[in-house]
Design a protein around this motif. Sequence first.
Motif, short mmCIF file in Angstrom:
data_model
loop_
_atom_site.label_atom_id
_atom_site.label_comp_id
_atom_site.label_asym_id
_atom_site.label_seq_id
_atom_site.Cartn_x
_atom_site.Cartn_y
_atom_site.Cartn_z
N ASN A 93 0.82 -1.21 0.00
CA ASN A 93 0.00 0.00 0.00
C ASN A 93 0.86 1.26 0.00
OD1 ASN A 93 -2.50 1.17 -0.17
ND2 ASN A 93 -2.75 1.35 2.04
N ARG A 94 1.74 1.32 -1.00
CA ARG A 94 2.62 2.48 -1.15
C ARG A 94 3.09 2.50 -2.59
NH1 ARG A 94 6.66 2.26 3.41
NH2 ARG A 94 7.55 0.60 2.17
N ARG A 95 2.74 3.56 -3.31
CA ARG A 95 3.11 3.61 -4.72
C ARG A 95 4.47 4.26 -4.91
NH1 ARG A 95 0.68 8.59 -7.30
NH2 ARG A 95 -0.18 9.85 -5.61
N GLY A 96 4.92 4.28 -6.18
CA GLY A 96 6.23 4.84 -6.48
C GLY A 96 7.30 3.76 -6.52
N ARG A 139 -4.37 6.84 -17.35
CA ARG A 139 -4.98 6.91 -18.67
C ARG A 139 -6.40 6.34 -18.62
NH1 ARG A 139 -5.29 3.11 -22.36
NH2 ARG A 139 -3.74 1.83 -21.27
N LYS A 140 -7.31 7.02 -19.28
CA LYS A 140 -8.71 6.61 -19.28
C LYS A 140 -8.85 5.18 -19.80
CE LYS A 140 -13.25 8.26 -20.82
NZ LYS A 140 -13.95 9.32 -21.59
N GLY A 141 -9.52 4.35 -19.04
CA GLY A 141 -9.75 2.97 -19.44
C GLY A 141 -8.65 2.01 -19.05
N ALA A 142 -7.53 2.54 -18.50
CA ALA A 142 -6.40 1.67 -18.18
C ALA A 142 -6.75 0.69 -17.06
CB ALA A 142 -5.18 2.51 -17.78
N LEU A 143 -7.48 1.16 -16.07
CA LEU A 143 -7.83 0.29 -14.95
C LEU A 143 -8.65 -0.90 -15.41
CD1 LEU A 143 -8.00 -0.35 -11.93
CD2 LEU A 143 -9.96 1.20 -11.79
N THR A 144 -9.69 -0.63 -16.18
CA THR A 144 -10.54 -1.71 -16.68
C THR A 144 -9.73 -2.68 -17.54
OG1 THR A 144 -12.49 -0.29 -16.66
CG2 THR A 144 -12.57 -2.23 -18.06
N GLN A 145 -8.82 -2.14 -18.33
CA GLN A 145 -8.00 -2.99 -19.21
C GLN A 145 -7.13 -3.95 -18.40
OE1 GLN A 145 -5.46 -0.73 -21.79
NE2 GLN A 145 -4.73 -2.51 -22.91
N ASP A 199 -0.18 -13.21 -14.95
CA ASP A 199 0.07 -14.20 -13.90
C ASP A 199 0.14 -13.55 -12.52
OD1 ASP A 199 0.47 -16.32 -15.84
OD2 ASP A 199 2.39 -15.37 -16.28
N VAL A 200 0.71 -12.35 -12.47
CA VAL A 200 0.92 -11.67 -11.20
C VAL A 200 0.40 -10.24 -11.33
CG1 VAL A 200 2.59 -10.95 -9.45
CG2 VAL A 200 2.98 -13.05 -10.76
N LEU A 201 -0.34 -9.80 -10.32
CA LEU A 201 -0.82 -8.42 -10.29
C LEU A 201 -0.33 -7.77 -9.01
CD1 LEU A 201 -2.56 -6.32 -11.79
CD2 LEU A 201 -4.50 -7.06 -10.40
N VAL A 202 0.46 -6.70 -9.18
CA VAL A 202 0.99 -5.93 -8.05
C VAL A 202 0.12 -4.69 -7.90
CG1 VAL A 202 3.00 -4.71 -7.14
CG2 VAL A 202 3.31 -6.74 -8.59
N GLY A 203 -0.17 -4.32 -6.65
CA GLY A 203 -0.98 -3.13 -6.51
C GLY A 203 -1.08 -2.63 -5.09
N THR A 204 -1.71 -1.45 -4.98
CA THR A 204 -1.99 -0.85 -3.69
C THR A 204 -3.34 -1.38 -3.21
OG1 THR A 204 -2.99 1.04 -4.80
CG2 THR A 204 -0.66 1.22 -4.23
N GLN A 205 -3.95 -0.69 -2.25
CA GLN A 205 -5.22 -1.15 -1.70
C GLN A 205 -6.31 -1.24 -2.76
OE1 GLN A 205 -6.74 1.55 1.21
NE2 GLN A 205 -6.74 3.30 -0.16
N MET A 206 -6.09 -0.68 -3.94
CA MET A 206 -7.07 -0.77 -5.01
C MET A 206 -7.38 -2.22 -5.39
SD MET A 206 -5.61 2.29 -7.44
CE MET A 206 -6.90 2.24 -8.66
N ILE A 207 -6.45 -3.14 -5.13
CA ILE A 207 -6.68 -4.55 -5.48
C ILE A 207 -7.11 -5.38 -4.28
CG2 ILE A 207 -4.96 -4.42 -7.32
CD1 ILE A 207 -3.09 -6.09 -5.49
N VAL A 219 -1.31 -2.17 -10.59
CA VAL A 219 -2.47 -1.29 -10.41
C VAL A 219 -2.19 -0.35 -9.25
CG1 VAL A 219 -4.88 -1.13 -9.71
CG2 VAL A 219 -4.18 -2.87 -11.36
N ASP A 220 -2.00 0.92 -9.57
CA ASP A 220 -1.92 1.99 -8.57
C ASP A 220 -2.33 3.28 -9.28
OD1 ASP A 220 0.34 2.84 -10.02
OD2 ASP A 220 1.71 1.78 -8.68
N ARG A 221 -2.32 4.37 -8.58
CA ARG A 221 -2.80 5.62 -9.19
C ARG A 221 -1.97 6.03 -10.39
NH1 ARG A 221 -4.42 9.80 -4.31
NH2 ARG A 221 -6.01 8.50 -3.32
N ASP A 222 -0.69 5.66 -10.38
CA ASP A 222 0.18 6.06 -11.48
C ASP A 222 -0.07 5.23 -12.73
OD1 ASP A 222 1.71 7.97 -9.84
OD2 ASP A 222 2.37 6.17 -8.79
N SER A 223 -0.34 3.95 -12.56
CA SER A 223 -0.48 3.06 -13.71
C SER A 223 -1.84 3.16 -14.37
CB SER A 223 -0.22 1.60 -13.29
OG SER A 223 -1.23 1.15 -12.41
#
Length: 748
Positions: A444-447, A537-543, A554-562, A530-534
């Motif tokens: 839970n820390r981006r960057g 772009r519009k539609g990037a999250l859904t993609q 195979d692997v998804l890295v992310g903040t609390q969004m996941i 998946v984080d605020r930086d990645s």
Amino acid sequence: MPLISVAVPVPFLDLLTYNVPDSMAIPPVGARVRVPVGTRTVTGCVVEHDALAEDGTDVRDVAEALDREPLLPTSVVELCRWVADYYVAGIGDALAVAMPPGARASKSAFKRQRVAMLSVMGSDPGDGATRGGESDRVRGLTPRQQAALSILSAAPAGLPTSELRDRGVTTAVLAGLVRRGLVVLRDERDDRDPFERAAMADITPDATRALTEEQRRAADELFALADTGEFRVALLHGVTGSGKTEIYLRLAERVIRSGRQVLLMVPEIALTPSVAALFRGAFGGRVAIQHSALSDGERHDQWHRIRRTEVDLVIGTRSAVFAPLDRLGLVIVDEEHDSSYKQEETPRYHGRDVAILRASRERALVVLGSATPSMESYQNAAAGKYARITLEKRVLDRPLAAVRLVDMRTEYADEGPEVVISRDLAAAIEDRLARREQVLVLLNRRGYSTAVFCRQCGDTFECPNCSVSLTVHRANAGWRARCHYCNYSVTVPKACRKCAAPYLEHAGFGTERIEERLRERFPDARIGRVDRDSVRRKGALTQILSAFGAGELDVLVGTQMIAKGHDFPGVTLVGVISADVGLGLADFRASERTFQLLTQVAGRAGRGERAGEAIVQTLYPGHYSIQLAGRQDYPAFFEREVVYRRGMRYPPFFALVNGVVRGRTFDDAMQLAREIVRRLEPATLAGTFTTLGPAPAPLGRLRGEHRVQFFLKGTRRADMRRALMEVVAGMPEIRRRLTIDIDPLSVL
């Protein structure tokens, strides 16, 4: 002349009184009007009729009435008045949240227009008109105008102006053709459909699917509450994977069949694609979505579909609580514990609490769903204020994920201080990849890193506007250090700015570095982030989520969004990096948030046919929030945490108000805060609340301003709000320097 009260979108202004000229029909409550404010004319909303003006006040006239019918339902206007009063905000600020995009303009900014070509005689193509005089009509056309006519000649029904713009036909070119009578612009309604990109897939729920015994019992209890047609609140406390969404579907169907409407709130935009797809599959086109990731045009169209009663169910984030539904019968607040329901700018409302208030006024049922309820909601259920309905088992009796704690102190001792991914987690990831199973990794820390410093002189990159170190992000041309509060950024040089030594070091780590380490360790793995930086772009999250859900990653890295709400059956392993990252914060909710985050993310594993496991890396394996999250034992956590909250007089047993004073210097801010606290003393002596502070805020400087805070703590919110507003009324100059947060979720 009749007088009306109008709310205008100007900070700190209360209702203003205006005359309605005799030549103008009295606009109804909820309608928009254009009114003078100072030297400007702005768009406001009528809030009440039969207003009173103070003696000697020069009351000005309404300049223009924009609506004959209310744009906002009266119920929403009254809800906004309550929000403004309770959260100590301007009524104009509250109404602005409820308005659709473009509402302040006198003409719709999102109106669609179609351009059709006319014959040179001014008739529609194909009407048999003669073409006499053509040379006069087309003489002097510019090459661009001729090109536009050529495009339109191939489209007898005309083309949308947006398509013409994409093909290089400018507004000026069209205006010239309109003046010549060669083309005509026609307004048309063509609702933009956000489901085309918001839904992950078309999902048709299986209406014949049998509920488990627990689900059936829970559904029957909720059906009975909904059938009363009265205001009720129920806490649906179900472990992760227990099938709460299936119950939401059945309950929504029952309420809609009774002729009423449903509002389903989710905390994160990231959750809307899958939820929208599921409910769209169940209820077809009578579903709307409302959240800030939609374009303004999409939000505008969806809002007006709701207002035209073309919708039975609305899905959205916190602002959807103001959706213009006029037959509301059910409000579902999913993941009700989530802090994203609290708005961090004026008006600082809590979506869950406003939803409960709205339901009470509209005699609707509220269902608060969570595997890790907020302390406030669980206490209300324990006290009998809410009905409590529990789901203790996963669907199909699937086991909860086994949780393994890794003591990172041992890892550092054995492997060195640069360890990011423990040996246990690395081995588990390798095993899952070999078995073609999926992995979630949470940090839970981006960057890339949390700081950059010079090893020779110790200089660190700090924000010039805020009391924080800059977070380092990977950029195309190297590295950039960025402030996550004010967005200040600077390129990281190759040598120290102070001593010129080439010894700059990165300290700490964020999701970007985790992704890098995983790619180095598992070069054949397909990895996403998946984080605020990645997902800017519009539609990037859904993609990204769609790709992971389809097994393309195979692997998804992310903040609390996941960490919450997602259902990925292929995930059998969850890895948590730095589970205790939030425990060191100077916030009384730190333990609660840590427990919720760990329990939620562990619940993403093992939701399919294969068992799941969660590996949690921590420096404090003995802390009760981490221990009990490992056992996924919410009742035990509540009993432990409630002792601390009651003893320290914190929520849910005492209400809290956070006041933050800003100043150009620390002394300015402190002096003003002391004066506010001094003026609160008479009310404090009455004994209904106490005042703490003032003291320097944990985040002492933000966006160039110094910050000092104080707290009010008591059992009667009304007394605290009243005392504060009396102080503000006696010191009107402080309004722009004082932030008041009622029921704060963060005290930083």
